[in-house]
Design a protein around this motif. Structure first.
Motif, mmCIF file in Angstrom:
data_model
loop_
_atom_site.group_PDB
_atom_site.id
_atom_site.type_symbol
_atom_site.label_atom_id
_atom_site.label_comp_id
_atom_site.label_asym_id
_atom_site.label_seq_id
_atom_site.Cartn_x
_atom_site.Cartn_y
_atom_site.Cartn_z
ATOM 1 N N THR A 128 38.940 25.839 52.125
ATOM 2 C CA THR A 128 38.172 26.133 50.907
ATOM 3 C C THR A 128 36.688 25.888 51.130
ATOM 4 O O THR A 128 35.834 26.694 50.718
ATOM 5 C CB THR A 128 38.677 25.269 49.747
ATOM 6 O OG1 THR A 128 40.075 25.525 49.539
ATOM 7 C CG2 THR A 128 37.914 25.583 48.465
ATOM 8 N N ALA A 129 36.355 24.781 51.795
ATOM 9 C CA ALA A 129 34.944 24.490 52.084
ATOM 10 C C ALA A 129 34.338 25.565 52.979
ATOM 11 O O ALA A 129 33.189 25.972 52.788
ATOM 12 C CB ALA A 129 34.826 23.117 52.739
ATOM 13 N N ASN A 132 33.779 28.770 50.954
ATOM 14 C CA ASN A 132 32.690 28.625 49.987
ATOM 15 C C ASN A 132 31.312 28.817 50.625
ATOM 16 O O ASN A 132 30.310 28.948 49.903
ATOM 17 C CB ASN A 132 32.751 27.256 49.314
ATOM 18 C CG ASN A 132 33.883 27.173 48.297
ATOM 19 O OD1 ASN A 132 34.381 28.200 47.824
ATOM 20 N ND2 ASN A 132 34.301 25.959 47.969
ATOM 21 N N ARG A 135 28.225 33.408 50.487
ATOM 22 C CA ARG A 135 27.473 33.527 49.237
ATOM 23 C C ARG A 135 27.436 34.965 48.728
ATOM 24 O O ARG A 135 26.699 35.276 47.797
ATOM 25 C CB ARG A 135 26.041 33.026 49.451
ATOM 26 C CG ARG A 135 25.944 31.561 49.836
ATOM 27 C CD ARG A 135 24.552 31.195 50.356
ATOM 28 N NE ARG A 135 24.300 31.766 51.673
ATOM 29 C CZ ARG A 135 23.406 32.685 51.931
ATOM 30 N NH1 ARG A 135 22.646 33.175 50.967
ATOM 31 N NH2 ARG A 135 23.239 33.157 53.154
ATOM 32 N N ARG A 158 36.605 36.133 57.426
ATOM 33 C CA ARG A 158 36.779 35.514 56.106
ATOM 34 C C ARG A 158 38.178 35.787 55.561
ATOM 35 O O ARG A 158 38.856 34.880 55.040
ATOM 36 C CB ARG A 158 35.725 36.055 55.141
ATOM 37 C CG ARG A 158 35.777 35.419 53.740
ATOM 38 C CD ARG A 158 34.775 36.056 52.804
ATOM 39 N NE ARG A 158 35.217 37.365 52.365
ATOM 40 C CZ ARG A 158 36.026 37.580 51.315
ATOM 41 N NH1 ARG A 158 36.482 36.560 50.622
ATOM 42 N NH2 ARG A 158 36.381 38.809 50.982
ATOM 43 N N LYS A 181 44.644 35.524 42.396
ATOM 44 C CA LYS A 181 43.727 35.730 43.529
ATOM 45 C C LYS A 181 44.271 36.788 44.475
ATOM 46 O O LYS A 181 43.529 37.666 44.933
ATOM 47 C CB LYS A 181 43.544 34.394 44.244
ATOM 48 C CG LYS A 181 42.757 34.458 45.528
ATOM 49 C CD LYS A 181 42.370 33.075 46.031
ATOM 50 C CE LYS A 181 43.572 32.165 46.218
ATOM 51 N NZ LYS A 181 43.193 30.833 46.736
#
Length: 668
Positions: A128-129, A132, A135, A158, A181
């Protein structure tokens, strides 16, 4: 300084965004940032900015853009020499830890390690980090196709990380949490079977069996209509499990599982000798965790590129449990192999039936990248002709590694690490000769060294010499050394069966243009150790610019080498002795005697006339020149006559001794 590439380009200096301008400067800094701490050639930057239609002042405009970027960095208080000029181009110097792409790699690598240890919740946190850090679309503000290609690779990475993260969430029983999702992702990427597998699993685990079956039907319709393909094996397995009502407590990341793990590497050689540091470096590259790892081994014919690559691949193959693919691209043959044919071979090896392989090369490449998306495979592409031939054969993610051999630098491949391979050092060449021919006595040491010197340290030539000695015990080293002193038979003496240096050099000849070939033959007639940039003018009756362009083509095809700069700042070129002998043989075979004599005579006259010009105190009218060189060369000589005489000392001595009889001998 921190560089952010996973979204709009942003470079922070002391926490503040660096104003880099727009258009050209933005594209240039993006290319440098994507290859942080690696040199990017001016040619690659020109291609990235103008996409095949550069203006005549393209390189000057690139220099101006770099100057403006350096000024912006300096004004912002960045460290000195952030953008460094190297012999290969420009390099952005930055701590790799200070980039978001490096942070993404670090987090994903740690997530996979933690997941393998069974700590799924912690691994999801790292995934998750990492996700994130994105952008928005990667570098979407740039219209450059080169940048867009790299951006597409990052989008693929990704998605792979996202699939792996969702897989772990399903293992944690979070079926309902991921449905929304996954629906959005399947709608956005309808051909990505892995996402559809995960969505069906999540719906099935949530007790929504009918919806899971509808996802399969929709996916099958899309695949059949758009690609003419039935769903893959894993998607069909999930469909059967849903139909049977079988509980599926966890999905599997193996959504594009291989039918088999191909092992296509050619055999390693047992007597591989030397180059320990080079081999270690390639092994580190292949085992590394960098995104989209491409290592390109480049060098002229006979340097042992293929042997080295196969040897390094065997040393690392256990690190690629999903298999190894190999293809000979035939880059030095008259007709290089069509990448569509290689794709067909690869897809067949990966278990795709012939009737399911798309005919269109772009569609076949898409299927190929999908199959490798979550696999850890090694792809060895031997004898690549150029970057365009290779592009359809490159994986789309960093989970696989690519090892390439080529006589071309392939600097236009983003992220490629070039390994320059030259001749063997004398000690290693002697060791190789002894290993093939057998031990040598003390009395034969001098002959062995002479043989190695005659081979120029080329492993192919050393092997041929050793094989001849091994096959003919009566042929003593001293006898072979004596034969190799005769230039006219040296190439024939360094041939044994398939170990044929002459045929390998001919591979470069196939790829040369007519004018470059003509210049190469004529250079082979000159008995000088190196050449100036203007030498094509007297040999072909062309201007200085045309001469430099043709010489650069010969360098690109590895029949000439750049030998540094002279005192006047001009580039000098050299040709190794065996290549020169081949060029001379071809000149004698294909050129009329008068043409050969004219070439040698004009070259000698040019050196003699320029030498006389450099030694006189008078300014000579260039229009009165008997030398076939341009005014620009004359002006260069007059600007620094002492430096010119020093640079051309050996050639001038040769030219002064080059009377009519010598010309006849050299051209015969």
């Amino acid at each position: 300084m921190f560089c952010r590439l996973l979204g709009p380009l942003e470079i922070l200096v002391h926490g503040s965004p660096l104003p880099v301008g727009r258009n050209r400067q933005l594209t240039v800094i993006a290319c440098l940032a994507l290859e942080a701490n690696r040199a990017v050639s001016a040619r690659s930057l020109v291609e990235a900015v103008w996409s095949g239609t550069p203006p005549r002042t393209a390189e000057e405009q690139i220099q101006t853009s770099v100057w403006r970027l350096r000024k912006a960095f300096r004004t912002a208080g960045a460290p000195a020499n952030v953008i460094e000029t190297t012999s290969l181009g420009y390099k952005l110097r930055i701590d790799e830890a200070q980039t978001d792409v490096a942070e993404f790699d670090r987090l994903v690598t740690r997530a996979r390690s933690i997941a393998a240890a069974g700590e799924h919740a912690r691994a999801v946190d790292d995934y998750t980090a990492a996700l994130n850090l994105f952008r928005g679309p990667v570098l979407a503000e740039l219209s450059s196709p080169v940048v867009a290609s790299v951006a597409a690779q990052w989008e693929e990475r990704r998605l792979v990380a996202l699939e792996e993260a969702v897989e772990l969430e399903l293992k944690l029983g979070k079926y309902r949490e991921v449905v929304g999702k996954l629906r959005r992702l399947v709608a956005q990427f309808p051909l990505r079977e892995g996402l559809r597998c995960l969505l069906m699993t999540a719906l099935h685990g949530s007790g929504r069996r009918a919806e899971a079956l509808a996802v399969f039907r929709d996916g099958r319709n899309v695949l059949v209509e758009q690609l003419g393909l039935e769903p893959g094996r894993r998607l069909q397995e999930v469909h059967r499990e849903v139909l049977s009502g079988k509980e599926r407590m966890a999905a599997t990341a193996d959504v594009t599982a291989l039918v088999r793990a191909p092992a296509q590497l050619t055999a390693d050689i047992s007597d591989f000798t030397g180059r320990a540091d080079v081999v270690d470096g390639i092994v580190r590259d292949l085992r590394g965790d960098e995104a989209h790892r491409i290592t390109v081994v480049v060098g002229k014919c006979g340097t042992g590129k293929t042997t080295l690559a196969v040897h390094a691949a065997h040393l690392t193959r256990r690190g690629f449990p999903d298999g190894q693919l190999y293809a000979d691209l035939g880059g030095t043959r008259t007709e290089p192999t069509d990448p569509a044919e290689i794709l067909r071979q690869f897809l067949h090896a990966l278990g795709v039936p012939d009737q399911a392989i798309p005919r269109d090369v772009r569609e076949a490449a898409s299927v190929y990248r999908s199959l490798l998306a979550t696999r850890r495979m090694l792809v060895l592409l031997d004898d690549a002709e150029g970057a365009e031939q290779m592009r359809p054969l490159l994986p789309g993610t960093g989970s696989s590694a690519v090892l390439v051999t080529s006589r071309s630098n392939l600097t236009e491949l983003p992220g490629a690490h070039l390994v320059e391979l030259g001749p063997l050092p004398p000690g290693e060449a002697l060791e190789l000769l002894r290993g093939i021919a057998g031990p040598t006595s003390t009395a034969d040491q001098a002959a062995a060294k002479e043989i190695v010197a005659a081979t120029g340290g080329l492993p192919l030539a050393v092997r041929a010499a050793g094989a001849r000695l091994r096959a003919r015990p009566q042929l003593r080293l001293v006898h072979l050394a004596h034969r190799l002193r005769i230039p006219a038979v040296r190439l024939d003496e360094l041939t044994h069966g398939g170990l044929d240096l002459r045929s390998r050099i001919a591979g470069s000849e196939h790829r040369l243009g007519d004018d470059a070939t003509a210049l190469w033959y004529r250079l082979g007639l000159l008995d000088v150790p190196d050449f100036p940039f203007w030498i094509g003018s007297p040999l072909l009756d062309v201007g200085t610019t045309a001469s430099e362009k043709l010489l650069d083509e010969l360098v690109y095809r590895r029949v000439l080498e750049v030998d540094g700069e002279d005192a006047l700042g001009g580039v000098r070129y050299r040709m190794d002795e065996l290549t020169r002998l081949y060029a001379r043989d071809r000149a004698v075979e294909l050129m009329p005697t008068t043409a050969r004599r004219t070439a040698v005579r004009r070259a000698a006259e040019s050196w003699r006339w320029l030498s006389a010009l450099a030694r006189t105190d008078k300014r000579v009218d260039p229009s009165q020149s008997r030398a076939a060189v341009g005014d620009d060369v004359v002006e260069t000589v007059m600007a620094n006559p002492v430096g010119w005489l020093r640079a051309e000392r050996t050639a001038v001595k040769w030219a002064e001794k080059c009377d009519a009889r010598t010309v006849a001998v050299l051209a015969s």
